[in-house]
Design an enzyme around this catalytic site. Sequence first.
Site, mmCIF file in Angstrom:
data_model
loop_
_atom_site.group_PDB
_atom_site.id
_atom_site.type_symbol
_atom_site.label_atom_id
_atom_site.label_comp_id
_atom_site.label_asym_id
_atom_site.label_seq_id
_atom_site.Cartn_x
_atom_site.Cartn_y
_atom_site.Cartn_z
ATOM 1 N N ASN A 122 -38.916 41.356 61.315
ATOM 2 C CA ASN A 122 -38.872 40.345 62.373
ATOM 3 C C ASN A 122 -37.661 39.477 62.092
ATOM 4 O O ASN A 122 -37.603 38.771 61.084
ATOM 5 C CB ASN A 122 -40.165 39.500 62.380
ATOM 6 C CG ASN A 122 -40.135 38.413 63.447
ATOM 7 O OD1 ASN A 122 -39.142 37.712 63.637
ATOM 8 N ND2 ASN A 122 -41.245 38.261 64.172
ATOM 9 N N GLY A 161 -45.130 42.022 49.301
ATOM 10 C CA GLY A 161 -46.174 41.877 50.301
ATOM 11 C C GLY A 161 -45.952 42.690 51.558
ATOM 12 O O GLY A 161 -46.787 43.517 51.938
ATOM 13 N N LYS A 196 -36.547 36.795 63.279
ATOM 14 C CA LYS A 196 -36.720 35.340 63.217
ATOM 15 C C LYS A 196 -37.379 34.913 61.909
ATOM 16 O O LYS A 196 -36.870 34.036 61.200
ATOM 17 C CB LYS A 196 -37.563 34.871 64.414
ATOM 18 C CG LYS A 196 -37.720 33.367 64.489
ATOM 19 C CD LYS A 196 -38.583 32.921 65.674
ATOM 20 C CE LYS A 196 -37.819 33.033 66.985
ATOM 21 N NZ LYS A 196 -38.523 32.327 68.099
ATOM 22 N N ARG A 226 -34.955 47.608 56.369
ATOM 23 C CA ARG A 226 -35.270 47.257 57.749
ATOM 24 C C ARG A 226 -35.827 45.831 57.814
ATOM 25 O O ARG A 226 -36.723 45.469 57.051
ATOM 26 C CB ARG A 226 -36.322 48.224 58.313
ATOM 27 C CG ARG A 226 -36.477 48.092 59.832
ATOM 28 C CD ARG A 226 -37.740 48.722 60.373
ATOM 29 N NE ARG A 226 -37.939 50.125 60.078
ATOM 30 C CZ ARG A 226 -37.356 51.141 60.751
ATOM 31 N NH1 ARG A 226 -36.534 50.886 61.742
ATOM 32 N NH2 ARG A 226 -37.592 52.383 60.398
ATOM 33 N N GLY A 277 -38.663 37.830 50.431
ATOM 34 C CA GLY A 277 -39.210 36.501 50.153
ATOM 35 C C GLY A 277 -38.511 35.780 49.013
ATOM 36 O O GLY A 277 -38.519 34.555 48.945
ATOM 37 N N GLU A 278 -37.921 36.519 48.111
ATOM 38 C CA GLU A 278 -37.295 35.895 46.950
ATOM 39 C C GLU A 278 -35.788 36.100 46.905
ATOM 40 O O GLU A 278 -35.093 35.453 46.134
ATOM 41 C CB GLU A 278 -37.937 36.452 45.668
ATOM 42 C CG GLU A 278 -39.393 36.062 45.539
ATOM 43 C CD GLU A 278 -40.147 36.874 44.509
ATOM 44 O OE1 GLU A 278 -40.059 38.124 44.560
ATOM 45 O OE2 GLU A 278 -40.826 36.290 43.656
ATOM 46 N N GLY A 296 -38.046 43.862 50.075
ATOM 47 C CA GLY A 296 -38.580 42.501 50.049
ATOM 48 C C GLY A 296 -37.512 41.456 50.303
ATOM 49 O O GLY A 296 -36.364 41.600 49.878
ATOM 50 N N GLY A 329 -47.191 32.014 54.641
ATOM 51 C CA GLY A 329 -46.138 31.379 55.427
ATOM 52 C C GLY A 329 -44.981 32.328 55.666
ATOM 53 O O GLY A 329 -44.018 32.026 56.365
#
Lengths: 216, 733
Positions: free
Chosen positions: B618, B512, B620, B615, B692-693, B690, B470
């Site tokens: 994306n 990831g 969005k 960097r 995500g966290e 990263g 996701g």
Amino acid sequence: MNDDQHILPTIEVTRRTVIETGTTALLLGALPHVSVAADAAQGGPCPISAELRVNGHPHKLVLDPRTTLLDALREHLGFTGTKKGCDHGQCGACTVLVEGRRINSCLTLAVMHDGQSVTTIEGLASGEDLHPMQAAFIEYDGFQCGYCTSGQICSAVGMLTESRGGAPSYVTADLTRPAVELSDDEIRERMSGNICRCAAYPNIVAAIKEAAGKMT
Amino acid sequence: MDMDTPVGANALDAEKIVGKPLDRVDGRLKVTGGARYAYEMQQDVLYGFVVEASIAKGRITAIDTYAAEQSPGVKLILTHRNAPRQGNGNHREAHPVLTGPLVSHYGEPVACVIAETFEQARAAALLLKVEYDREKGHYSLAHHLDLARIPHQPDGAPADSEIGGFPGAYADAPIQIDVTYRTPLQSHAMMEPHATLAVWDGDNLTLHTANQMLNQGRQVVARTLDIPVEKVRLVSPFIGGGFGGKLWVNADAILAAIASRYLKRPVKVALTRQQIFHVTTHRSDTIQRIRLATGSDGLIVAIGHDVFSGNLPGEQVYEAAALQTRSLYAGPNRQTRHRLVPLDIPVASSMRAPGESVGLLALECAMDELANKLKLDPIELRIRNEPAEDPEKRIPYSSRHLVACMHEGARRFGWDRRNATPGQVPDGRWLVGMGMSAASRGNPLRFSKAIVRLDPSGSAWVRMAMTDIGTGTYTILTQIAAEMLGLPIDRVRVELGDTLFPEAAGSGGSFGAASAGSALFEACEALRKKLADSVGMDAGTAKFIDGHIVTGERAVSLLELVGDGVEADGEIKPGRNNREFSQQSYGAHFAEVGVDRDTGEVRLRRMLGVFAAGRVLNAKTARSQAIGGMVFGVGAALHEDLVLDPRFGYFVNHDLAEYHVPVHADIPASLDAVFISELDQHSNPLKSKGIGELGICGAGAAIANAVFNACGARVRHYPITLDKVLAALPKQA
């Protein structure tokens, strides 16, 4: 303990023998199928016939009466776009439209909807043209993993019908108006039965506002 | 390549496609119901239903399967009596099921009923009669701190750290803070329940399974079933969220595999929502003592952080809540200690930002308490303690823009309007307050490989055993390949989620995108070189634009070069940069809450996160991930609380009606996240970090600090529910 000794395989398969033989056939095949049941088909509930009109097409089904509408759609008809998140009406991932009204399809049995029309996420688009709600969800990134998305979108479509029909919510200030103006608070309140753990909530609200504007 | 040297200018720097806020490439599949998850891959299957232990510790004395065996449609009842012997190890190495009569935690699978239909399997499962001898166990972390030991994670950071002389420096300092924070047990509660469809073809096993790290999962399955790893294939193109809960192989996968092998038919097993809480992992609760000492100038002279968490005996995973404390602020005298208490409750493991997520709930509130005591602005306190280098590793940061994030956030949020004295801003029955916190999350890189191929049609495809839970992996990998090869994104197809493809890190630990994306970058570099070499161009200076290779005046269409197709692979390995630079992503959270002065109810009104994470691949999807993390933090601050019954060792509220995660009504539409510009030359070829966290790190602390600013109630026991606020409200408020 006695029970266990009685049941244990007569050939003691050790990790060592498995490594030595280098096969798994021995490991898995040498064990007795003590609990493999006979193909008993007696005593279950009688199957019941039902016809569901899903996304405009009739489907005749003969169902175990315990089958939920959700499992009928997913496991019997292959409409796997509708998701099972909790099977208890707590998350909203299974939301579909029955006769145009949103419903948690996990909380209702399929045979209760004999003769009714069901719209799932697969039925919202017209061919290649996405439903405005689907298009808005993409544009505003109203999802991440996608597992609650079908339910969010179906719920949002149903919610628009409800609010335009004047159905009030907990946060509706003026109960006398024929239609409810969809403020952010109204959308958030009315969509709170649909959990999104990825938490696209602000994006979902933006998407619904966008789609609502296009659906007038 | 090994990540040993700084990254110079490269082909991504043009950012023609990378970084742009493109719609998700898998968006259409997800909004039309076309994305298929593990349980949805095949219709002609048998159904398994798990039966859980109803005791927390003890042994099975009898299993009466008679009635269940006679139940219609039942094909097999797996119990420890007929399950095969399996390989074992800790929960990251193996996942044997039904290994014997011993029960090690509540909800441990004791049987699995397989039948022709789901309804039949479920009905038969209810007919199983299991008897137990129940033993006394240890369940509550708070009750058993005396059992604490020093954990040893071979591949993890040391449990303790010591710099300078903490005890003396702390004792001698004029300003001291000594506070203990508690965070509750938490559950990932991803929307897709764990599910697996197992299919055997001779000795070859294919598992369609909801799993975040397929290559690792493959090893675990092979070890558990004692079969060669080459015989195991894991497939998982779409995953309905993970947050760490699907990092490891769970019982659904092994039960489905065993049953399918016996019955010679595909078998699928999904955990029910209720079962997930006990059968899979959770985040341990923590008890954290923080000690901070400064001079009257606010400069930290001593910083200490002691953390207790729990796990099953034999497991080494602990909640590394003090990890960021070792790096976030300056100070010459430092002490961090982690202790693990063996408990007879389900396995505790990684949940979104393990360590930081709950560690910063404590540290960032303690910093707020310190600022309040010093009568310093919380941002100013943090700026004064900004370190020049990592204070414990004594190495430079790869990049660090915490101060810039705090300044930018303060400006955007209107921090200057905050009244530093609690309880001064009424709004009807509400008291309104603002709080902030710093965000910091480690930035790891993991081995990954990728293959990219240019077809005769001029389209490219990419394959790797990466996953997209996701996070937007499909989309950012499409953008990277398109940018590198000079193709529009609709000429790039990315295929993920299959161990037949080159090995990849998978989705976890915020590694990831960097790991998979860098492997793909390297593969694209190799493909560019092949293509450039074939026409005698210098790959270093050639540009790939609109389907052509271009140097100076010369442009050659890729269609002329591709022949029957050209492919290349690439890989990335962590290297010296991961040891010689302290790598973290940073951010700052700002929250405004209202606290009901009569009931203590807390409502979030506004929230902003400002992040510096290298960097942005994306704009969005990055924003969405950051928002998602922040809302996770809202849950940690205000809602989530997995309640343990200390008598029987089970989680009382094991469903989504009672385990409260944030819903629409809890989250203001004005919650937003922004990124400030940053490129990290030391992190990876993408120069990314990263994200995500990062969003969850510190988010809850900003809310807790806002609650204090609103009403003067300092709640040190999460979640901050109204009962605790009422009890902590100053009498005059």
